[in-house]
Design a protein around this motif. Sequence first.
Motif, PDB file in Angstrom:
ATOM      1  N   GLN A  77      42.984 -51.054 -51.111  1.00  0.00           N
ATOM      2  CA  GLN A  77      43.005 -52.094 -52.135  1.00  0.00           C
ATOM      3  C   GLN A  77      43.866 -51.600 -53.284  1.00  0.00           C
ATOM      4  O   GLN A  77      43.575 -50.576 -53.905  1.00  0.00           O
ATOM      5  CB  GLN A  77      41.607 -52.410 -52.647  1.00  0.00           C
ATOM      6  CG  GLN A  77      41.622 -53.463 -53.763  1.00  0.00           C
ATOM      7  CD  GLN A  77      40.248 -53.735 -54.358  1.00  0.00           C
ATOM      8  OE1 GLN A  77      39.236 -53.601 -53.678  1.00  0.00           O
ATOM      9  NE2 GLN A  77      40.214 -54.113 -55.632  1.00  0.00           N
ATOM     10  N   LEU A  78      44.945 -52.312 -53.563  1.00  0.00           N
ATOM     11  CA  LEU A  78      45.882 -51.939 -54.624  1.00  0.00           C
ATOM     12  C   LEU A  78      45.685 -52.872 -55.812  1.00  0.00           C
ATOM     13  O   LEU A  78      45.679 -54.095 -55.652  1.00  0.00           O
ATOM     14  CB  LEU A  78      47.317 -52.035 -54.111  1.00  0.00           C
ATOM     15  CG  LEU A  78      48.422 -51.632 -55.090  1.00  0.00           C
ATOM     16  CD1 LEU A  78      48.348 -50.142 -55.392  1.00  0.00           C
ATOM     17  CD2 LEU A  78      49.792 -51.986 -54.521  1.00  0.00           C
ATOM     18  N   TYR A  79      45.545 -52.259 -56.995  1.00  0.00           N
ATOM     19  CA  TYR A  79      45.302 -53.041 -58.203  1.00  0.00           C
ATOM     20  C   TYR A  79      46.111 -52.459 -59.358  1.00  0.00           C
ATOM     21  O   TYR A  79      46.181 -51.242 -59.532  1.00  0.00           O
ATOM     22  CB  TYR A  79      43.805 -53.016 -58.553  1.00  0.00           C
ATOM     23  CG  TYR A  79      43.447 -53.826 -59.771  1.00  0.00           C
ATOM     24  CD1 TYR A  79      43.321 -55.209 -59.697  1.00  0.00           C
ATOM     25  CD2 TYR A  79      43.242 -53.221 -61.017  1.00  0.00           C
ATOM     26  CE1 TYR A  79      42.997 -55.961 -60.815  1.00  0.00           C
ATOM     27  CE2 TYR A  79      42.923 -53.962 -62.141  1.00  0.00           C
ATOM     28  CZ  TYR A  79      42.807 -55.331 -62.028  1.00  0.00           C
ATOM     29  OH  TYR A  79      42.502 -56.081 -63.142  1.00  0.00           O
ATOM     30  N   PHE A  80      46.724 -53.334 -60.156  1.00  0.00           N
ATOM     31  CA  PHE A  80      47.473 -52.934 -61.345  1.00  0.00           C
ATOM     32  C   PHE A  80      46.619 -53.224 -62.579  1.00  0.00           C
ATOM     33  O   PHE A  80      46.090 -54.333 -62.730  1.00  0.00           O
ATOM     34  CB  PHE A  80      48.776 -53.725 -61.450  1.00  0.00           C
ATOM     35  CG  PHE A  80      49.816 -53.372 -60.423  1.00  0.00           C
ATOM     36  CD1 PHE A  80      50.922 -52.605 -60.763  1.00  0.00           C
ATOM     37  CD2 PHE A  80      49.686 -53.813 -59.108  1.00  0.00           C
ATOM     38  CE1 PHE A  80      51.892 -52.294 -59.821  1.00  0.00           C
ATOM     39  CE2 PHE A  80      50.653 -53.499 -58.155  1.00  0.00           C
ATOM     40  CZ  PHE A  80      51.750 -52.738 -58.504  1.00  0.00           C
ATOM     41  N   GLY A  81      46.502 -52.231 -63.477  1.00  0.00           N
ATOM     42  CA  GLY A  81      45.713 -52.440 -64.680  1.00  0.00           C
ATOM     43  C   GLY A  81      45.961 -51.340 -65.696  1.00  0.00           C
ATOM     44  O   GLY A  81      46.946 -50.601 -65.605  1.00  0.00           O
ATOM     45  N   PHE A  82      45.046 -51.192 -66.669  1.00  0.00           N
ATOM     46  CA  PHE A  82      45.200 -50.135 -67.674  1.00  0.00           C
ATOM     47  C   PHE A  82      43.833 -49.784 -68.236  1.00  0.00           C
ATOM     48  O   PHE A  82      42.909 -50.606 -68.223  1.00  0.00           O
ATOM     49  CB  PHE A  82      46.179 -50.543 -68.777  1.00  0.00           C
ATOM     50  CG  PHE A  82      45.743 -51.678 -69.673  1.00  0.00           C
ATOM     51  CD1 PHE A  82      45.496 -51.460 -71.022  1.00  0.00           C
ATOM     52  CD2 PHE A  82      45.616 -52.976 -69.176  1.00  0.00           C
ATOM     53  CE1 PHE A  82      45.108 -52.507 -71.861  1.00  0.00           C
ATOM     54  CE2 PHE A  82      45.237 -54.022 -70.002  1.00  0.00           C
ATOM     55  CZ  PHE A  82      44.982 -53.788 -71.351  1.00  0.00           C
ATOM     56  N   THR A  83      43.679 -48.571 -68.703  1.00  0.00           N
ATOM     57  CA  THR A  83      42.355 -48.067 -69.051  1.00  0.00           C
ATOM     58  C   THR A  83      41.754 -48.710 -70.298  1.00  0.00           C
ATOM     59  O   THR A  83      40.529 -48.732 -70.446  1.00  0.00           O
ATOM     60  CB  THR A  83      42.383 -46.542 -69.259  1.00  0.00           C
ATOM     61  OG1 THR A  83      43.201 -46.222 -70.389  1.00  0.00           O
ATOM     62  CG2 THR A  83      42.915 -45.826 -68.037  1.00  0.00           C
ATOM     63  N   GLN A  84      42.577 -49.225 -71.206  1.00  0.00           N
ATOM     64  CA  GLN A  84      42.039 -49.845 -72.411  1.00  0.00           C
ATOM     65  C   GLN A  84      41.798 -51.347 -72.242  1.00  0.00           C
ATOM     66  O   GLN A  84      41.485 -52.038 -73.209  1.00  0.00           O
ATOM     67  CB  GLN A  84      42.962 -49.567 -73.600  1.00  0.00           C
ATOM     68  CG  GLN A  84      43.034 -48.085 -73.929  1.00  0.00           C
ATOM     69  CD  GLN A  84      43.717 -47.808 -75.246  1.00  0.00           C
ATOM     70  OE1 GLN A  84      43.456 -48.457 -76.251  1.00  0.00           O
ATOM     71  NE2 GLN A  84      44.592 -46.805 -75.270  1.00  0.00           N
ATOM     72  N   CYS A  85      41.918 -51.811 -71.025  1.00  0.00           N
ATOM     73  CA  CYS A  85      41.607 -53.207 -70.706  1.00  0.00           C
ATOM     74  C   CYS A  85      40.139 -53.474 -71.044  1.00  0.00           C
ATOM     75  O   CYS A  85      39.258 -52.733 -70.612  1.00  0.00           O
ATOM     76  CB  CYS A  85      41.862 -53.441 -69.216  1.00  0.00           C
ATOM     77  SG  CYS A  85      41.561 -55.123 -68.650  1.00  0.00           S
ATOM     78  N   PRO A  86      39.843 -54.522 -71.826  1.00  0.00           N
ATOM     79  CA  PRO A  86      38.469 -54.717 -72.300  1.00  0.00           C
ATOM     80  C   PRO A  86      37.479 -55.210 -71.255  1.00  0.00           C
ATOM     81  O   PRO A  86      36.296 -54.893 -71.335  1.00  0.00           O
ATOM     82  CB  PRO A  86      38.627 -55.747 -73.425  1.00  0.00           C
ATOM     83  CG  PRO A  86      39.872 -56.498 -73.060  1.00  0.00           C
ATOM     84  CD  PRO A  86      40.787 -55.488 -72.429  1.00  0.00           C
ATOM     85  N   ASP A  87      37.921 -56.001 -70.267  1.00  0.00           N
ATOM     86  CA  ASP A  87      36.944 -56.529 -69.319  1.00  0.00           C
ATOM     87  C   ASP A  87      37.469 -56.745 -67.908  1.00  0.00           C
ATOM     88  O   ASP A  87      36.776 -56.447 -66.940  1.00  0.00           O
ATOM     89  CB  ASP A  87      36.338 -57.846 -69.837  1.00  0.00           C
ATOM     90  CG  ASP A  87      37.384 -58.820 -70.361  1.00  0.00           C
ATOM     91  OD1 ASP A  87      38.464 -58.941 -69.740  1.00  0.00           O
ATOM     92  OD2 ASP A  87      37.121 -59.471 -71.387  1.00  0.00           O
ATOM     93  N   VAL A  88      38.684 -57.240 -67.751  1.00  0.00           N
ATOM     94  CA  VAL A  88      39.185 -57.582 -66.417  1.00  0.00           C
ATOM     95  C   VAL A  88      39.258 -56.355 -65.515  1.00  0.00           C
ATOM     96  O   VAL A  88      38.767 -56.368 -64.376  1.00  0.00           O
ATOM     97  CB  VAL A  88      40.562 -58.275 -66.511  1.00  0.00           C
ATOM     98  CG1 VAL A  88      41.154 -58.493 -65.112  1.00  0.00           C
ATOM     99  CG2 VAL A  88      40.435 -59.616 -67.229  1.00  0.00           C
ATOM    100  N   CYS A  89      39.856 -55.282 -66.001  1.00  0.00           N
ATOM    101  CA  CYS A  89      40.010 -54.074 -65.172  1.00  0.00           C
ATOM    102  C   CYS A  89      38.667 -53.403 -64.878  1.00  0.00           C
ATOM    103  O   CYS A  89      38.411 -53.035 -63.718  1.00  0.00           O
ATOM    104  CB  CYS A  89      40.973 -53.088 -65.836  1.00  0.00           C
ATOM    105  SG  CYS A  89      42.636 -53.750 -66.044  1.00  0.00           S
ATOM    106  N   PRO A  90      37.782 -53.213 -65.875  1.00  0.00           N
ATOM    107  CA  PRO A  90      36.474 -52.652 -65.536  1.00  0.00           C
ATOM    108  C   PRO A  90      35.715 -53.502 -64.527  1.00  0.00           C
ATOM    109  O   PRO A  90      35.033 -52.979 -63.645  1.00  0.00           O
ATOM    110  CB  PRO A  90      35.751 -52.608 -66.886  1.00  0.00           C
ATOM    111  CG  PRO A  90      36.844 -52.532 -67.896  1.00  0.00           C
ATOM    112  CD  PRO A  90      37.958 -53.372 -67.341  1.00  0.00           C
ATOM    113  N   THR A  91      35.832 -54.828 -64.649  1.00  0.00           N
ATOM    114  CA  THR A  91      35.167 -55.711 -63.692  1.00  0.00           C
ATOM    115  C   THR A  91      35.743 -55.524 -62.298  1.00  0.00           C
ATOM    116  O   THR A  91      35.007 -55.447 -61.302  1.00  0.00           O
ATOM    117  CB  THR A  91      35.312 -57.181 -64.127  1.00  0.00           C
ATOM    118  OG1 THR A  91      34.690 -57.362 -65.397  1.00  0.00           O
ATOM    119  CG2 THR A  91      34.676 -58.118 -63.104  1.00  0.00           C
ATOM    120  N   ALA A  92      37.075 -55.430 -62.198  1.00  0.00           N
ATOM    121  CA  ALA A  92      37.721 -55.261 -60.898  1.00  0.00           C
ATOM    122  C   ALA A  92      37.317 -53.948 -60.234  1.00  0.00           C
ATOM    123  O   ALA A  92      37.052 -53.902 -59.026  1.00  0.00           O
ATOM    124  CB  ALA A  92      39.239 -55.325 -61.067  1.00  0.00           C
TER     125      ALA A  92
END
Length: 209
Positions: A77-92
């Motif tokens: 599973q490949l996902y693009f994001g960033f560590t300071q993302c407030p909700d979308v990335c932690p949820t993913a």
Amino acid sequence: MAHIGRRAALARLSGITVAALAAGTLAGCDKLGQVMGKQEGFRGIDITGADYGKGFSLHDANGQLRTLADFRGKVVQLYFGFTQCPDVCPTALTRAAEVKRLLGKDGDRFQVVFITVDPERDTPELLREYMAAFDPGFVALRPTPEELKQTAAEFKVYYKAVPTGSSYTMDHSAQSYLFDPQGRLRLVLRHEQTAQDYAHDVQMLLKQS
């Protein structure tokens, strides 16, 4: 400032992670087994044979060069994001951890790869801590700005820095990609889908292989 940002980012994870995992536990492996007993098709978007998303060659948070070939035999599973993302990335990533749990013994054949769209702030140390907050087996890749531009184009991923007062945040695509155990791009999964939806499709790819 980096240390403060790291603590704040990890603190944001805890509430989201605990709540999401607790909800996922109610569904459990039995529900996944019932779903797989039905002859259903993929729940994500089948893009088998797509002429994009052929792969990547990027360094991970430990400085090791990683490619899709490193994960042959697993669904990636490949996902693009960033560590300071407030909700979308932690949820993913919380969902991805729940997918691995739902897969049971097949969880070892499921690999999450996270590519940061904010390499300037996402240091190797921060990426290692961030991944460990979800699952120690998840891999974070940290491209150079030019590598990020090329890789995002290869996967048709959008990202853009957006000013927020004296700092900035990142807008970015929220979909996930699934590769089959042979390293072929097969599915696009939407952010609003559930862990059960994701696990269903991962299990189907594993069975097909």
